[in-house]
Enzyme design. Structure first.
Site, short mmCIF file in Angstrom:
data_model
loop_
_atom_site.label_atom_id
_atom_site.label_comp_id
_atom_site.label_asym_id
_atom_site.label_seq_id
_atom_site.Cartn_x
_atom_site.Cartn_y
_atom_site.Cartn_z
N THR A 87 135.90 71.00 45.71
CA THR A 87 135.90 69.56 44.97
C THR A 87 136.98 68.23 45.51
O THR A 87 137.61 68.47 45.34
CB THR A 87 135.71 69.69 43.55
OG1 THR A 87 135.21 70.81 43.28
CG2 THR A 87 136.12 69.31 42.48
N THR A 118 139.88 71.65 40.66
CA THR A 118 139.14 71.99 41.21
C THR A 118 139.62 74.40 41.83
O THR A 118 140.71 74.21 41.09
CB THR A 118 139.70 71.48 42.65
OG1 THR A 118 139.10 72.34 43.80
CG2 THR A 118 141.25 70.96 43.27
N GLY A 119 138.76 74.68 41.53
CA GLY A 119 138.81 76.35 41.79
C GLY A 119 137.91 76.96 41.03
O GLY A 119 135.97 76.70 41.13
N GLY A 140 135.13 77.55 39.17
CA GLY A 140 135.00 77.30 38.22
C GLY A 140 133.77 78.22 37.20
O GLY A 140 134.57 77.37 36.03
N ARG A 171 122.99 78.02 39.43
CA ARG A 171 124.47 77.78 38.97
C ARG A 171 125.08 76.72 38.60
O ARG A 171 124.97 75.43 39.26
CB ARG A 171 125.47 78.66 40.35
CG ARG A 171 126.76 78.94 39.51
CD ARG A 171 127.72 77.90 40.84
NE ARG A 171 129.13 78.17 40.23
CZ ARG A 171 130.23 77.72 40.89
NH1 ARG A 171 130.04 76.41 41.17
NH2 ARG A 171 131.53 78.26 39.71
N VAL A 172 125.69 76.63 37.59
CA VAL A 172 126.54 74.64 37.58
C VAL A 172 128.29 75.86 36.82
O VAL A 172 128.41 75.88 36.23
CB VAL A 172 125.80 74.45 36.25
CG1 VAL A 172 127.28 73.50 35.58
CG2 VAL A 172 124.50 73.86 36.75
N GLY A 173 128.86 75.08 37.73
CA GLY A 173 130.28 75.51 37.53
C GLY A 173 130.94 74.10 36.51
O GLY A 173 130.70 73.10 36.11
N ASP A 174 132.42 74.03 36.59
CA ASP A 174 133.11 73.10 35.66
C ASP A 174 133.29 71.75 36.06
O ASP A 174 133.65 71.30 35.15
CB ASP A 174 134.14 74.22 36.01
CG ASP A 174 135.24 73.71 36.71
OD1 ASP A 174 134.15 73.92 37.90
OD2 ASP A 174 136.41 72.81 36.96
N1 ASP Z 1 135.09 74.00 40.51
C1 ASP Z 1 133.93 74.22 42.28
C2 ASP Z 1 133.11 75.13 40.72
O1 ASP Z 1 132.61 75.80 40.15
C3 ASP Z 1 134.31 74.07 42.91
C4 ASP Z 1 135.34 73.67 43.34
O2 ASP Z 1 136.60 73.47 42.79
O3 ASP Z 1 135.20 73.59 44.70
O4 ASP Z 1 131.75 74.44 41.23
#
Ligand code: ASP
Length: 323
Positions: free
Chosen positions: A183, A233-234, A236, A211-214
């Protein structure tokens, strides 16, 4: 590292999923150049007296257009071989926010998130509805193939192969953090002392449909208030469960913690204890900032009032301004 900085100030990240083994020297040079141009684009807005929101939007647009990062062009692929993009933005002064999730044809999702914030009555729009809103507001949609890069396609093939091998052994594969995320995000402090935060992503490689992340979730991947702004970023799912971005700012506001202590506590203690990994950037209205991460590297950079961009990728240690 201690750095004394005056506003305006811009801090960015290009994701915590970067690994040495997966990064050629040429790729690293290209990523560093893209980070520098994102910093310059945001700084130009701030130096021209524009609000923090404009700097965040400008910097993230550059990172979305750069194929090195998992946002916009160069986004990771989901399980079905599609790019599904998520983004959000928040204005610390007004507490207004906008977000989009699961869009396939919007070239710069951060611009659409901002349009949701400024031109709709809503905070978050998803999928076809978000794209219909984009068209109504004059966005030109791109063909989904615009987002494709060969490197991301190969990452998906490797992830699918690992999954097949695990299934054959009867193991239920838990998605590892490595090379699965990346991200982009930006935080700005403008001349008036206002903060803004934004985040944009393709999510995680091999994520399932819908799927939806953070990243597009206000309070999880993005947060800005009068004193504190965060972009994460991580992995999610862990950031959502921890309300990571909001939690960091709540510790600053309610417990009087420094931005460094609050962000390191959430990102490097709470998230790993829960089983996740990743990083974040966090910026306070007094100009202190921090960039904690617990992965091998995190693309990151900052630019202060002198207009000189600073970027880094791997652990050096990660800089923070604790003035
Ligand atoms: N946090 C993002 C997600 O889980 C992924 C990322 O940080 O690259 O969608």
């Amino acid at each position: 590292m201690l750095v004394a900085l005056d506003s305006p100030l811009l801090v960015i990240h290009g994701g915590a999923g970067v690994e040495r083994a997966d990064l050629s020297a040429d790729d690293e040079v290209a990523a560093r150049l893209a980070l520098e141009s994102a910093l310059r684009a945001g700084h130009k807005e701030l130096a021209g007296g524009k609000p923090a929101l404009d700097a965040v939007t400008a910097a993230i647009t550059v990172l979305e257009d750069a194929p090195q990062f998992n946002a916009g062009r160069g986004a990771v692929f989901n399980h079905d071989g599609k790019n599904e993009l998520d983004s959000s933005i928040m204005d610390g002064a007004s507490h207004k926010a906008g977000a989009v999730a699961g869009v396939h044809r919007v070239k710069n999702p951060i611009l659409l998130a901002r349009a949701v914030m400024e031109k709709s009555r809503h905070v978050m729009m998803v999928g076809d509805g978000a794209e219909a809103f984009a068209v109504e507001n004059g966005f030109r949609l791109v063909d989904p193939s615009y987002f494709r890069t060969e490197k991301r396609w190969q990452q998906l093939q490797r992830a699918l192969q690992e999954e097949r091998e695990a299934e054959a052994k009867g193991i239920s594969l838990v998605l590892p953090g490595k090379a699965y995320f990346g991200t982009v995000g930006a935080l700005a402090l403008d001349a008036k002392g206002h903060l803004a935060a934004g985040t944009s992503t393709g999510g995680m490689t091999n994520k399932r449909y819908g799927r939806v992340g953070d990243s597009p979730i206000i309070g999880a991947g993005t947060w800005a208030d009068a004193r504190c702004a965060v972009s994460g970023t991580g992995w999610g799912e862990f950031y959502i469960r921890a309300s990571a971005a909001h939690e960091i700012c709540a510790r600053v506001r309610l417990s009087g913690q420094s931005i460094a202590r609050a962000s390191e506590g959430v990102i490097n203690d709470d998230i790993p204890k829960a089983g996740g990994d990743g990083g974040a950037i966090a910026l306070a209205s007094d100009g202190t900032w921090s960039m904690p991460f617990n992965t091998e590297g995190m693309y990151r950079g900052w630019i202060g009032s002198d207009g000189v961009p600073h970027v880094d990728v791997f652990r050096t240690p990660a800089p923070r301004n604790t003035r």
